[in-house]
Design a protein around this motif. Structure first.
Motif, short mmCIF file in Angstrom:
data_model
loop_
_atom_site.label_atom_id
_atom_site.label_comp_id
_atom_site.label_asym_id
_atom_site.label_seq_id
_atom_site.Cartn_x
_atom_site.Cartn_y
_atom_site.Cartn_z
N ASP A 194 -8.68 10.98 2.56
CA ASP A 194 -8.30 9.89 1.66
C ASP A 194 -8.62 8.51 2.22
N TYR A 195 -9.26 8.46 3.39
CA TYR A 195 -9.43 7.20 4.09
C TYR A 195 -10.22 6.18 3.28
N GLN A 196 -11.34 6.60 2.71
CA GLN A 196 -12.16 5.63 1.97
C GLN A 196 -11.45 5.17 0.69
N ARG A 197 -10.60 6.02 0.12
CA ARG A 197 -9.78 5.58 -1.02
C ARG A 197 -8.81 4.48 -0.57
N LEU B 211 -9.03 2.47 2.02
CA LEU B 211 -9.72 1.22 2.39
C LEU B 211 -10.20 0.49 1.15
N TYR B 212 -10.73 1.23 0.18
CA TYR B 212 -11.18 0.63 -1.08
C TYR B 212 -10.02 -0.06 -1.77
N CYS B 213 -8.86 0.59 -1.75
CA CYS B 213 -7.67 0.05 -2.42
C CYS B 213 -7.22 -1.27 -1.78
N ILE B 214 -7.06 -1.27 -0.46
CA ILE B 214 -6.53 -2.49 0.18
C ILE B 214 -7.55 -3.62 0.13
N HIS B 215 -8.84 -3.29 0.20
CA HIS B 215 -9.86 -4.33 0.15
C HIS B 215 -9.91 -4.95 -1.25
N SER B 216 -9.74 -4.13 -2.28
CA SER B 216 -9.70 -4.66 -3.65
C SER B 216 -8.53 -5.62 -3.83
N MET C 31 7.33 5.89 -1.44
CA MET C 31 8.51 5.03 -1.49
C MET C 31 9.45 5.28 -0.31
N ASP C 32 9.28 6.41 0.36
CA ASP C 32 10.07 6.64 1.57
C ASP C 32 9.71 5.61 2.64
N LEU C 33 8.41 5.30 2.75
CA LEU C 33 7.98 4.28 3.72
C LEU C 33 8.42 2.90 3.27
N TYR C 34 8.35 2.65 1.96
CA TYR C 34 8.78 1.34 1.45
C TYR C 34 10.27 1.12 1.73
N LYS C 35 11.07 2.17 1.57
CA LYS C 35 12.51 2.04 1.83
C LYS C 35 12.78 1.83 3.32
N GLU C 36 11.96 2.46 4.16
CA GLU C 36 12.15 2.28 5.60
C GLU C 36 11.74 0.87 6.04
N PHE C 37 10.73 0.32 5.35
CA PHE C 37 10.23 -1.01 5.70
C PHE C 37 10.28 -1.91 4.46
N PRO C 38 11.45 -2.39 4.09
CA PRO C 38 11.57 -3.23 2.88
C PRO C 38 10.89 -4.58 3.07
N ASP C 39 10.93 -5.39 2.02
CA ASP C 39 10.21 -6.66 2.01
C ASP C 39 10.65 -7.62 3.10
N LEU D 96 0.83 -1.22 0.00
CA LEU D 96 0.00 0.00 0.00
C LEU D 96 0.86 1.26 0.00
N SER D 97 2.01 1.20 0.65
CA SER D 97 2.92 2.35 0.60
C SER D 97 3.34 2.63 -0.83
N ALA D 98 3.67 1.59 -1.57
CA ALA D 98 4.07 1.75 -2.97
C ALA D 98 2.88 2.21 -3.81
N LYS D 99 1.69 1.67 -3.56
CA LYS D 99 0.49 2.05 -4.31
C LYS D 99 0.20 3.54 -4.14
N PHE D 100 0.47 4.08 -2.96
CA PHE D 100 0.22 5.49 -2.69
C PHE D 100 1.43 6.37 -2.98
N GLY D 101 2.45 5.79 -3.62
CA GLY D 101 3.61 6.57 -4.01
C GLY D 101 4.52 6.95 -2.87
#
Length: 442
Positions: A285-288, A290-295, A147-155, A140-145
């Motif tokens: 942006d909350y409902q966006r 939630l819709y994204c992660i649920h999809s 990448m700072d969070l993605y780099k802090e928390f890699p796979d 979801l961090s990557a989906k929302f652009g």
């Protein structure tokens, strides 16, 4: 004999076949075959090779480890010397990363995503869900652009998704209250993010069903927000944060019927201060979010349980060739052949629908993905999986009830799926609401 009759006889002996036509390469009594995932069209070579790697991983790594974990206590499953960590290490060695998935063309990413979780589900559903929940903060961090969070928390950092609450199970997936009873009230949320100060402050708890909740290092939490007017579940907050912050504590690992390889447990928040940089989506942006992660999650569930259904169907098919009853191998009994036919039909339906939904929702031409379609995939695949595993156990007969065979575990794992990520009944109500066309209401 007249000339006309002679000509007719000669004509009847004439071979008009075009022996170069492909059908003449078929056996005299034709019988088609399947690939390792059923009626699969030819895959790109690199994906086909990766699928074979995943199938080997599912059979030789996941399945034996999953069987071991199934027999252990929840505390033993997460202990330092648990086989779970061996699985986790070997999964990471496969090199599947969120960043690599994001760099693929959308149609290729959708196909690879589906194959990945089909094969993980084929190996062990509980471990597959652990992998899935484990990447949601990064995904979801990557989906929302972000990448700072993605780099802090890699796979390599194990994640969890905190959404379900003690008093609000599937309610938390419905901030718009589309599935609410006309006489119902969702009531006060169990976890609230106070957004009125410089830092976010979390107070409350998430329920015992947080996958990886007791062992995760990073969490993506969805909860009600308070911007000064009290908690509002319709305009909540989505936050990605490390799980070692002061004030975070965890409950004991949940002891449950199925998917026992999957750690689940409560998370408690006592005045937990979280820097604003970890806010992924605020109230607007909350409902966006939630819709994204649920999809994403519902489509993922479709893939996992198509894979488990295939594993159960294949196990039943193999057993039907071994077991004798009534003087013959039971594969010759008409009721067994009929049951197996419908089991494999349901596997194909689940896989085809899920892949179609993933392809559609990843299509660059689709402005907003269809959560309703992802719900089709989740409910269809999980219901089919439960029916297939139940029918597989019926084919095994009394042996299917014993722990000597894997079928009773598969049935238990499948049963949980119709409640996970929103119970199917609530999903159907909410999904039906998406079918309302306001223009047609006048």
């Amino acid at each position: 004999m007249s000339n006309a009759a002679a000509q007719a006889v000669d004509s009847s002996n004439t071979d008009y076949r075009n022996l170069d036509a492909p059908v003449y390469n078929w056996p005299d009594v034709p019988k088609g075959s399947f690939t390792i995932t059923g009626a699969e069209a030819t895959l790109p070579e690199h994906i086909a090779e990766f699928q074979k790697t995943l199938r080997d991983f599912a059979i030789n790594v996941m399945r034996p480890i999953g069987l071991k974990l199934d027999k252990m206590t929840p505390e033993e499953v997460i202990a330092e010397d648990s086989p779970y960590w061996e699985f986790r290490k070997k999964y990471l060695e496969l090199g599947v990363t969120v960043e690599a998935m994001m760099e693929l063309e959308p149609n290729e990413a959708a196909l690879l995503f589906s194959i990945l979780f089909e094969e993980l589900g084929y190996g062990d559903a509980g471990l597959a869900i652990s992998v899935a929940a484990g990447i949601l903060p990064q995904w979801l961090s990557a989906k929302f652009g972000r990448m700072d969070l993605y780099k802090e928390f890699p796979d390599e950092v194990l994640g969890c998704w905190g959404i379900t609450e003690p008093d609000h199970g599937s309610d938390t997936l419905d901030p718009s209250k589309a599935a609410a009873s006309p006489v119902g009230d969702y009531g006060r949320p169990n976890l609230v993010a106070d957004l009125t100060g410089d830092d976010i402050v979390l107070n409350g708890q998430k329920s015992a069903w947080v996958s990886n909740g007791v062992i995760a290092d990073v969490c993506i939490v969805y909860c009600a927000a308070d911007v000064g007017n009290g908690p509002d579940p319709t305009r909540g907050a989505t936050i990605v944060f490390p799980m070692n912050l002061p004030g975070i504590s965890r409950g004991k690992p949940l002891d449950k019927l199925g998917q026992r390889a999957l750690n689940q447990g409560e998370i408690f928040f006592d005045n937990v201060k979280i820097p604003r940089k970890y806010l992924l989506a605020g109230p607007e942006d909350y409902q966006r979010a939630l819709y994204c992660i649920h999809s994403e999650a519902n489509a993922l569930m479709g893939s996992v349980f198509a894979g488990l259904a295939q594993a159960a169907a294949e196990a039943a098919l193999d057993y039907a060739h071994e077991r004798k009853a009534g003087g013959v191998k039971i594969i010759h009994h008409q009721s067994v052949k009929t049951r197996l036919f419908h089991m494999f039909r349901k596997v194909e339906v689940s896989r085809a629908l899920t892949r179609r939904v993933l392809a559609y929702n990843n299509d660059a031409a689709v402005a907003v993905p269809s959560l309703c379609s992802a719900m089709f995939a989740k409910t269809t695949s999980t219901q089919n999986c439960f029916e297939v595993t139940s029918d597989a156990l019926q084919i095994f007969g009394g042996n299917g009830l014993t722990k000597e065979y894997p079928i009773e575990k598969m049935l238990r794992d499948a049963r949980a799926s119709m409640i996970e990520d929103g119970c199917n009944e609530v999903i159907a109500i909410k999904g039906g609401a998406y079918l309302i066309d306001e223009d047609k209401l006048g």
